[in-house]
Design a protein around this motif. Structure first.
Motif, PDB file in Angstrom:
ATOM      1  N   SER A 252      26.655  26.197 -59.674  1.00 23.17           N
ATOM      2  CA  SER A 252      26.703  26.687 -61.048  1.00 23.17           C
ATOM      3  C   SER A 252      26.984  25.551 -62.032  1.00 23.17           C
ATOM      4  CB  SER A 252      27.794  27.760 -61.181  1.00 23.17           C
ATOM      5  OG  SER A 252      27.958  28.149 -62.521  1.00 23.17           O
ATOM      6  N   ALA A 253      26.309  25.606 -63.192  1.00 18.35           N
ATOM      7  CA  ALA A 253      26.551  24.610 -64.238  1.00 18.35           C
ATOM      8  C   ALA A 253      27.913  24.800 -64.887  1.00 18.35           C
ATOM      9  CB  ALA A 253      25.447  24.693 -65.292  1.00 18.35           C
ATOM     10  N   THR A 254      28.396  26.031 -64.922  1.00 18.08           N
ATOM     11  CA  THR A 254      29.715  26.330 -65.509  1.00 18.08           C
ATOM     12  C   THR A 254      30.514  27.158 -64.503  1.00 18.08           C
ATOM     13  OG1 THR A 254      28.768  28.278 -66.615  1.00 18.08           O
ATOM     14  CG2 THR A 254      28.891  26.225 -67.886  1.00 18.08           C
ATOM     15  N   PRO A 255      30.996  26.543 -63.426  1.00 11.19           N
ATOM     16  CA  PRO A 255      31.675  27.311 -62.382  1.00 11.19           C
ATOM     17  C   PRO A 255      32.991  27.901 -62.875  1.00 11.19           C
ATOM     18  CG  PRO A 255      31.962  24.970 -62.002  1.00 11.19           C
ATOM     19  CD  PRO A 255      30.980  25.107 -63.136  1.00 11.19           C
ATOM     20  N   MET A 256      33.268  29.114 -62.433  1.00 16.51           N
ATOM     21  CA  MET A 256      34.540  29.737 -62.746  1.00 16.51           C
ATOM     22  C   MET A 256      35.672  28.984 -62.064  1.00 16.51           C
ATOM     23  SD  MET A 256      35.771  33.658 -61.994  1.00 16.51           S
ATOM     24  CE  MET A 256      35.745  33.440 -60.216  1.00 16.51           C
ATOM     25  N   LEU A 257      35.464  28.600 -60.805  1.00 12.23           N
ATOM     26  CA  LEU A 257      36.460  27.854 -60.035  1.00 12.23           C
ATOM     27  C   LEU A 257      35.805  26.575 -59.501  1.00 12.23           C
ATOM     28  CD1 LEU A 257      39.168  27.473 -58.605  1.00 12.23           C
ATOM     29  CD2 LEU A 257      38.317  28.930 -56.748  1.00 12.23           C
ATOM     30  N   PRO A 258      35.964  25.466 -60.196  1.00 13.54           N
ATOM     31  CA  PRO A 258      35.386  24.216 -59.695  1.00 13.54           C
ATOM     32  C   PRO A 258      35.950  23.866 -58.324  1.00 13.54           C
ATOM     33  CG  PRO A 258      36.078  23.989 -61.990  1.00 13.54           C
ATOM     34  CD  PRO A 258      36.622  25.288 -61.502  1.00 13.54           C
ATOM     35  N   MET A 259      35.058  23.675 -57.367  1.00 12.51           N
ATOM     36  CA  MET A 259      35.507  23.372 -56.011  1.00 12.51           C
ATOM     37  C   MET A 259      36.210  22.019 -55.926  1.00 12.51           C
ATOM     38  SD  MET A 259      34.871  25.942 -54.058  1.00 12.51           S
ATOM     39  CE  MET A 259      35.199  27.061 -55.418  1.00 12.51           C
ATOM     40  N   GLY A 260      36.000  21.168 -56.936  1.00 14.03           N
ATOM     41  CA  GLY A 260      36.701  19.890 -56.967  1.00 14.03           C
ATOM     42  C   GLY A 260      38.203  20.030 -57.042  1.00 14.03           C
ATOM     43  N   PHE A 261      38.699  21.200 -57.488  1.00 12.79           N
ATOM     44  CA  PHE A 261      40.152  21.427 -57.500  1.00 12.79           C
ATOM     45  C   PHE A 261      40.758  21.187 -56.117  1.00 12.79           C
ATOM     46  CE2 PHE A 261      40.537  24.633 -61.270  1.00 12.79           C
ATOM     47  CZ  PHE A 261      40.071  23.644 -62.121  1.00 12.79           C
ATOM     48  N   PHE A 262      40.030  21.587 -55.080  1.00 17.31           N
ATOM     49  CA  PHE A 262      40.589  21.518 -53.733  1.00 17.31           C
ATOM     50  C   PHE A 262      40.544  20.108 -53.151  1.00 17.31           C
ATOM     51  CE2 PHE A 262      39.439  25.956 -54.330  1.00 17.31           C
ATOM     52  CZ  PHE A 262      40.584  26.594 -53.905  1.00 17.31           C
ATOM     53  N   ARG A 263      39.933  19.163 -53.897  1.00 20.69           N
ATOM     54  CA  ARG A 263      40.031  17.767 -53.490  1.00 20.69           C
ATOM     55  C   ARG A 263      41.316  17.136 -54.004  1.00 20.69           C
ATOM     56  NH1 ARG A 263      34.280  18.008 -54.273  1.00 20.69           N
ATOM     57  NH2 ARG A 263      34.351  17.105 -56.372  1.00 20.69           N
ATOM     58  N   SER A 264      42.074  17.902 -54.793  1.00 24.54           N
ATOM     59  CA  SER A 264      43.392  17.448 -55.228  1.00 24.54           C
ATOM     60  C   SER A 264      44.415  17.821 -54.156  1.00 24.54           C
ATOM     61  CB  SER A 264      43.784  18.109 -56.549  1.00 24.54           C
ATOM     62  OG  SER A 264      45.174  17.992 -56.784  1.00 24.54           O
ATOM     63  N   PRO A 265      45.089  16.846 -53.530  1.00 27.20           N
ATOM     64  CA  PRO A 265      46.095  17.187 -52.515  1.00 27.20           C
ATOM     65  C   PRO A 265      47.192  18.093 -53.061  1.00 27.20           C
ATOM     66  CG  PRO A 265      45.584  14.836 -52.458  1.00 27.20           C
ATOM     67  CD  PRO A 265      44.930  15.386 -53.687  1.00 27.20           C
ATOM     68  N   THR A 266      47.584  17.885 -54.335  1.00 23.83           N
ATOM     69  CA  THR A 266      48.634  18.726 -54.917  1.00 23.83           C
ATOM     70  C   THR A 266      48.189  20.172 -55.014  1.00 23.83           C
ATOM     71  OG1 THR A 266      49.502  16.870 -56.201  1.00 23.83           O
ATOM     72  CG2 THR A 266      50.077  19.079 -56.955  1.00 23.83           C
ATOM     73  N   PHE A 267      46.999  20.408 -55.570  1.00 25.76           N
ATOM     74  CA  PHE A 267      46.499  21.769 -55.745  1.00 25.76           C
ATOM     75  C   PHE A 267      46.384  22.480 -54.399  1.00 25.76           C
ATOM     76  CE2 PHE A 267      43.126  24.936 -56.199  1.00 25.76           C
ATOM     77  CZ  PHE A 267      43.527  25.610 -57.339  1.00 25.76           C
ATOM     78  N   THR A 268      45.804  21.810 -53.422  1.00 26.42           N
ATOM     79  CA  THR A 268      45.591  22.426 -52.114  1.00 26.42           C
ATOM     80  C   THR A 268      46.907  22.701 -51.407  1.00 26.42           C
ATOM     81  OG1 THR A 268      43.453  21.299 -51.921  1.00 26.42           O
ATOM     82  CG2 THR A 268      44.429  22.156 -49.903  1.00 26.42           C
ATOM     83  N   ALA A 269      47.807  21.720 -51.399  1.00 25.07           N
ATOM     84  CA  ALA A 269      49.063  21.882 -50.672  1.00 25.07           C
ATOM     85  C   ALA A 269      49.949  22.949 -51.306  1.00 25.07           C
ATOM     86  CB  ALA A 269      49.801  20.548 -50.609  1.00 25.07           C
ATOM     87  N   VAL A 270      50.003  23.001 -52.635  1.00 22.93           N
ATOM     88  CA  VAL A 270      50.851  23.997 -53.296  1.00 22.93           C
ATOM     89  C   VAL A 270      50.334  25.404 -53.030  1.00 22.93           C
ATOM     90  CG1 VAL A 270      51.639  24.856 -55.530  1.00 22.93           C
ATOM     91  CG2 VAL A 270      51.696  22.419 -55.054  1.00 22.93           C
TER      92      VAL A 270
END
Length: 486
Positions: A252-270
């Motif tokens: 999607s050009a305007t994703p609701m949840l950018p999957m790049g968030f999960f490449r953040s160790p903080t976001f994923t671990a929390v």
């Protein structure tokens, strides 16, 4: 136009007060019925399955609709959608109080869950927009203390009201609070929206349907068996829908949840830690409140009062943990919180026997309460600091969804372990079941503490997660913000 500091302070205070009060209602109703279930069963009738659905009927829509609610706030205005959540939750509480059958009560609880799904993610977004970055850890600590108090205090509030009034007043309690909040929401909160004017309809359908299949199978696993066709089908269909959601968001050009968030160790671990923390909290409270009433003979109010050390600790610890988060980061505070909670459950498992004295149990309650306060305070700041400001609503929705899934999974799994090793036939049989269930919670919490090791330390200035694609022409650059709180 930048808000002057003198004007920002009262706005921030009002925002924190209003959102904390609203989410207090939502968090309280997660477990407020646990100590009232025996009385509700006597009054309304119904099977054990009906009683489980009085709890799960709230959790299911709550967990499944959080991302949709956050997306609606970004599209139509967070204050406007938040106000709608207050209205729905208040009306559903009145309907629950007026229920004359278990079916009506379950339906009302489901409507409450929808309202709660609106309140939780948008409360954090509204706080983040109103509070300066350097004080957000403290603000989220206060918010966490209020919500920790509500989660842990649910059995006490429910038991006390049931003992002295009736179970109906568990729900009537929300009505005057909701009515008082509505004019304040309209006059004291500032409206804000997300950067995209389009609602990702397909994405919201896929993620909501996927979450529904997964959570429904979790809450039905204990009742129907984890390998039953209905449960396995729900897991399979839910997993396929979530896989489709991930694929769609990547394209999607305007994703609701950018999957790049999960490449953040903080976001994923929390988020992983939130799932496991609620796994341990909800599963253990579900069993321990029954132990106090069914095995040790306390009435609902007495059982709630004896959990007061657990209830009170988050109120004392979370604000202090929030202040420390502003200064040193949240990584080691959250890790310590998981260890404290694991130690508390381990204490209960070691001392548990039908005739165990209350004084012997107190250290376990205190350790769990301290750990809960240390968990709630930093996680909001850590999640918000790991994503661009315009995506905080969705990030909050993910975090709250993971917690609710963890709570449902904790009740289902620990109840299954309990049923496999024990039962309700005698006090000793109950003890035989609860001890291994508590050890499962201990292992999960220690795994969550280990998972937090992936979060960068305070001194490492983590870059924002890379976008899934280049920004579209005309898309404003994200504002410069302080380094993510770790």
């Amino acid at each position: 136009m930048t808000t002057p500091p003198t004007a920002a302070r009262p706005r921030a205070a009002w925002t924190l007060l209003i959102t904390s009060a609203a989410t207090f209602m939502a968090a309280l109703d997660n477990l407020v019925v646990t100590t009232a279930l025996p009385v509700i069963r006597t009054d309304l009738g119904g099977s054990l399955s009906d009683l489980e659905w009085i709890v799960n009927g709230y959790v299911l829509p709550f967990a499944c609709l959080l991302l949709l609610a956050a997306a609606l706030g970004d599209r139509f205005g967070r204050r406007r959608v938040f106000a709608g959540g207050v209205v729905l939750f208040t009306a559903a509480s009145a309907a629950a109080a007026l229920s004359e059958s278990t079916g009506m009560l379950i339906a009302s609880r489901a409507a409450q869950g929808i309202g709660a799904a609106v309140l939780m993610p948008l409360s954090l977004t509204l706080i983040s927009a109103a509070v300066p970055a350097e004080r957000r850890g403290t603000a989220f600590g206060i918010w966490g203390a209020v919500n920790g108090l509500a989660v842990a205090g649910g059995p006490l509030v429910g038991g006390t009201i049931t003992e002295h009034l009736s179970w109906h007043w568990i729900f009537w309690l929300n009505v005057p609070l909701g009515l008082a909040l509505l004019p304040l929401v309209r006059t004291r909160l500032t409206e804000s929206r997300g950067p995209n004017n389009r609602l990702d309809v397909l994405g919201t359908v896929l993620v909501s349907g996927g979450m529904f299949g997964i959570v429904l199978s979790i809450v039905r696993g204990h009742e129907h068996g984890w390998t039953s066709p209905a449960v396995l089908t729900g897991f399979a269909l839910g997993g396929l829908l979530l896989a489709g959601f991930i694929r769609w968001e990547q394209r999607s050009a305007t994703p609701m949840l950018p999957m790049g968030f999960f490449r953040s160790p903080t976001f994923t671990a929390v988020n992983f830690t939130g799932l496991i923390a609620f796994f341990g909290i909800f599963g253990s409270i579900f069993l321990l409140t029954q132990f106090l009433q069914l095995i040790q003979g306390y009435n609902p109010q007495q059982a709630g009062l004896r959990m007061l050390p657990w209830t009170a600790m988050p109120m004392l610890v979370a604000p202090l943990a929030g202040i420390l988060t502003d200064r040193i980061g949240g990584k080691y505070i959250v890790m310590g919180g998981m260890v404290f909670q694991a130690a508390g459950l381990a204490w209960f498992a070691l001392v548990n026997e039908p005739a165990v004295s209350y004084g012997t149990q107190v250290p376990g309650f205190v350790l769990c309460g301290v750990g809960m306060g240390m968990f709630f305070a930093p996680t909001g700041a850590m999640v918000m600091g790991s994503v661009p400001q315009e995506k905080e609503g969705i990030a909050s929705g993910v975090n709250n969804a993971m917690r609710e899934v963890g709570g449902a999974l904790g009740v289902a799994v620990l109840a299954s372990v309990f049923a496999a090793r024990g039962g309700y036939a005698s006090p000793q049989e109950f003890t035989d079941g609860i001890v291994p269930a508590l050890w499962v919670g201990v292992i999960a919490l220690l795994a969550a503490a280990a998972g937090m090791a992936a979060v960068p330390g305070r001194r490492r200035r983590a870059a924002p997660p890379p976008p899934d694609r280049a920004p579209l022409p005309g898309t404003p650059a994200p504002p410069k913000a302080a380094a993510p709180v770790a």
